[in-house]
Design a protein around this motif. Sequence first.
Motif, PDB file in Angstrom:
ATOM      1  N   PRO A  58       4.118  80.789-140.977  1.00 39.93           N
ATOM      2  CA  PRO A  58       3.864  82.228-141.098  1.00 39.93           C
ATOM      3  C   PRO A  58       3.745  82.935-139.743  1.00 39.93           C
ATOM      4  O   PRO A  58       3.817  84.144-139.682  1.00 39.93           O
ATOM      5  CB  PRO A  58       2.507  82.261-141.818  1.00 39.93           C
ATOM      6  N   GLY A  59       3.550  82.188-138.622  1.00 34.31           N
ATOM      7  CA  GLY A  59       3.451  82.816-137.309  1.00 34.31           C
ATOM      8  C   GLY A  59       2.083  83.420-137.036  1.00 34.31           C
ATOM      9  O   GLY A  59       1.142  83.262-137.831  1.00 34.31           O
ATOM     10  N   ASN A  60       1.962  84.069-135.884  1.00 34.63           N
ATOM     11  CA  ASN A  60       0.756  84.818-135.502  1.00 34.63           C
ATOM     12  C   ASN A  60       1.226  85.990-134.641  1.00 34.63           C
ATOM     13  O   ASN A  60       2.439  86.150-134.444  1.00 34.63           O
ATOM     14  CB  ASN A  60      -0.250  83.906-134.775  1.00 34.63           C
ATOM     15  N   ALA A  61       0.267  86.781-134.133  1.00 29.32           N
ATOM     16  CA  ALA A  61       0.668  88.008-133.418  1.00 29.32           C
ATOM     17  C   ALA A  61       1.547  87.688-132.208  1.00 29.32           C
ATOM     18  O   ALA A  61       2.462  88.447-131.884  1.00 29.32           O
ATOM     19  CB  ALA A  61      -0.573  88.789-132.991  1.00 29.32           C
ATOM     20  N   GLY A  62       1.298  86.566-131.555  1.00 35.59           N
ATOM     21  CA  GLY A  62       2.092  86.211-130.373  1.00 35.59           C
ATOM     22  C   GLY A  62       3.490  85.755-130.751  1.00 35.59           C
ATOM     23  O   GLY A  62       4.485  86.199-130.173  1.00 35.59           O
ATOM     24  N   ILE A  63       3.570  84.872-131.733  1.00 36.01           N
ATOM     25  CA  ILE A  63       4.885  84.337-132.138  1.00 36.01           C
ATOM     26  C   ILE A  63       5.761  85.466-132.677  1.00 36.01           C
ATOM     27  O   ILE A  63       6.980  85.484-132.449  1.00 36.01           O
ATOM     28  CB  ILE A  63       4.740  83.236-133.211  1.00 36.01           C
ATOM     29  N   LEU A  64       5.125  86.431-133.340  1.00 29.35           N
ATOM     30  CA  LEU A  64       5.910  87.496-133.959  1.00 29.35           C
ATOM     31  C   LEU A  64       6.474  88.487-132.940  1.00 29.35           C
ATOM     32  O   LEU A  64       7.237  89.377-133.296  1.00 29.35           O
ATOM     33  CB  LEU A  64       5.085  88.200-135.047  1.00 29.35           C
ATOM     34  N   THR A  65       6.133  88.318-131.659  1.00 33.51           N
ATOM     35  CA  THR A  65       6.835  89.102-130.628  1.00 33.51           C
ATOM     36  C   THR A  65       8.149  88.408-130.261  1.00 33.51           C
ATOM     37  O   THR A  65       9.001  88.992-129.596  1.00 33.51           O
ATOM     38  CB  THR A  65       5.982  89.274-129.340  1.00 33.51           C
ATOM     39  N   LEU A  66       8.312  87.146-130.681  1.00 28.44           N
ATOM     40  CA  LEU A  66       9.505  86.372-130.321  1.00 28.44           C
ATOM     41  C   LEU A  66      10.385  86.057-131.523  1.00 28.44           C
ATOM     42  O   LEU A  66      11.552  85.697-131.358  1.00 28.44           O
ATOM     43  CB  LEU A  66       9.083  85.026-129.685  1.00 28.44           C
ATOM     44  N   ALA A  67       9.803  86.100-132.722  1.00 28.06           N
ATOM     45  CA  ALA A  67      10.514  85.644-133.917  1.00 28.06           C
ATOM     46  C   ALA A  67      10.276  86.616-135.071  1.00 28.06           C
ATOM     47  O   ALA A  67       9.285  87.343-135.082  1.00 28.06           O
ATOM     48  CB  ALA A  67      10.001  84.250-134.310  1.00 28.06           C
TER      49      ALA A  67
END
Length: 452
Positions: A58-67
Motif C-alpha cells: 500500500p506504500g506510505n507518504a514517502g513511497i507515494l512521491t515515487l510510485a
Amino acid sequence: MHLSHSVFSRAVSQALYQKVALMTDRLNVLLIGSGGREHALAYRLKTSPRLGALYVAPGNAGILTLAQKADISESDHDAVIAFCKDKAIDFVIVGPEAPLVDGLVDSLTGAGILTFGPTKEAAQLEGSKGYTKDLCAEFDIPTAAYARFGDCPSALAYLKDHPAPIVVKADGLAAGKGVTVAMSDAEAEAAIRECFDGAFGDAGAEVVIEAFLQGEEASLFALCDGKTALHLASAQDHKPVGEGDTGPNTGGMGAYSPAPVMTDALTEEVMEKIVRPTINGMASRGAPFTGILFVGLMITDKGPELIEYNVRFGDPECQTLMMRLESDLLELLLAAAKGELDGVDAKWSNDVVMNVVLASKGYPGSYEKGTVIEDLSAAEAIEGVTVFHAGTAEKDGKLLATGGRVLNVCARGKTVTEAQSLAYKAVDAVRWDNGFCRRDIGWRAVAREQKA
Ligand code: AMP
Ligand code: GLY
C-alpha cells in the motif's frame, strides 16, 4: 550450408537488435510493502533505466512521491493478479515477510507473473524457526544446539537439564517479539508459559529452545536465484528500544552498513559454511530458495554461527544497503528471479551509511497516531542525508505519523563516526514532538574506531 553475406549480416543485426530491445525494454513494476525498507527499494529502483511505471501496495507518504498507489490488499492474491494483468505489470517485488510466508509468490508465478521473493515453502526459513534448525542439523550448518516442543510440560522438563542462560523462541512469525534470551530459569519458564498461553497466537504453538551464544552480532545479505548465492553486503542493527541495547526488542531502532566485524575472510567463511549449504540444501529438498537471504549471525569464539534467517531485506538495514548500492537494483532482482545470477556481481560504495530510526513515543508499546511532523525538508537538505518514510501519511498538506517506526534518517560518511554525527545533525533538524530515537546507534563500531 553457407549463408550469403547479406543474409548472415541481417541475421546478426536482427539478433543484436532483439538483444538491445530486450535490454532497453522498460518494465512495469509492482512493489509490495509500506515500510522504510520499501521506500529505500523504490528510491533505488527509480534510478534504473529499465524501470517503466512503478506501483506500490500500500506504500506510505514517502513511497507515494515515487510510485503510484495500487489500491489492493496484498493478502487478496486474486486482486493482486487482476491488478497486474490490468496494469501490464512485468515484475512484482515483495518486500515484507508476511506475504511471502502467505504464498503470494506462488500465486503470482502460478498466474505467469514474474515475481521476486521465495515461495511459501522456501519462506519457511523465516516462517518456522524449527524448520531452519532442522535444516542446519541435516546439512551441518553451525548454529546453537536446540530442541523443538509442541507442549508446555515437555518444554519445562527440558529446562531441568538445560539451565539458564538459555533462549526461548516462538516457532512462527512474531514481529521480532517472540524471542526471550533468558538469563534465569524463572525467566525461561515464564517465556515458555507465555508462548503456550497464546501470547503470540499460532506462532507460539510450537517452541524452540536453544543454547545461548555469546559474541558480536552481525547480519549478512545474499541475493539468491535457487542455485547461486551472491553476497551483497553486511549490516548491523540495534533491536532493543533503549540506549546501551536495553529494554524490549523492536523491529530495529537503527542500523549501519558495512558491519566492521564482517571482514572479507569472515564473509567468505559464512558464505561457505552457512549460505551455500543452505541454498544447496533447500534445492535438494525441492524448495529452491530465490530472493534475499538475510543471515543473522553471532560471531563466537568458535567462528560464525547462524542465529536466524529472514527471507527478505531487513528493515532498517535495507535502507543503508540501498544508499551504498551502485549497481542497478532492478537488474539484480530480475537476474535472481529468472535464475540467472551466475556470473553477476554487485558494486558497492565504500562509504558507511547509518540509519537512525525515529519512532512514536511509547513504541514498541502503544502510541498516539496522527501527530504532526515538521521541518523534514531541513534534514533532507543536508548533503549526504536521505530520509526514508515508514509509518507516515499525508493529510491536508501535513505529514502525519501513523505507525510505531516512522522515519529513517540515513547519512553517509567515510567512517561510522562521521556517518553517525551527520545522521544526528539531520535528526535534530526534524521537528516532531511525539517522536524519539536512540542517541547511540553504532556505539560499538564508533568505540572500535576511536580505539584504532
Ligand atoms: P531472532 O529473532 O532469532 O533474531 O532473535 C532476536 C535476538 O535474540 C537476536 O538478535 C539475538 O540478539 C538474540 N538471540 C537469538 N538467539 C540467540 C542465541 N542462541 N544466543 C544468544 N542470543 C540470541
Ligand atoms: N531489522 C531486523 C528485521 O528486519 O527483521
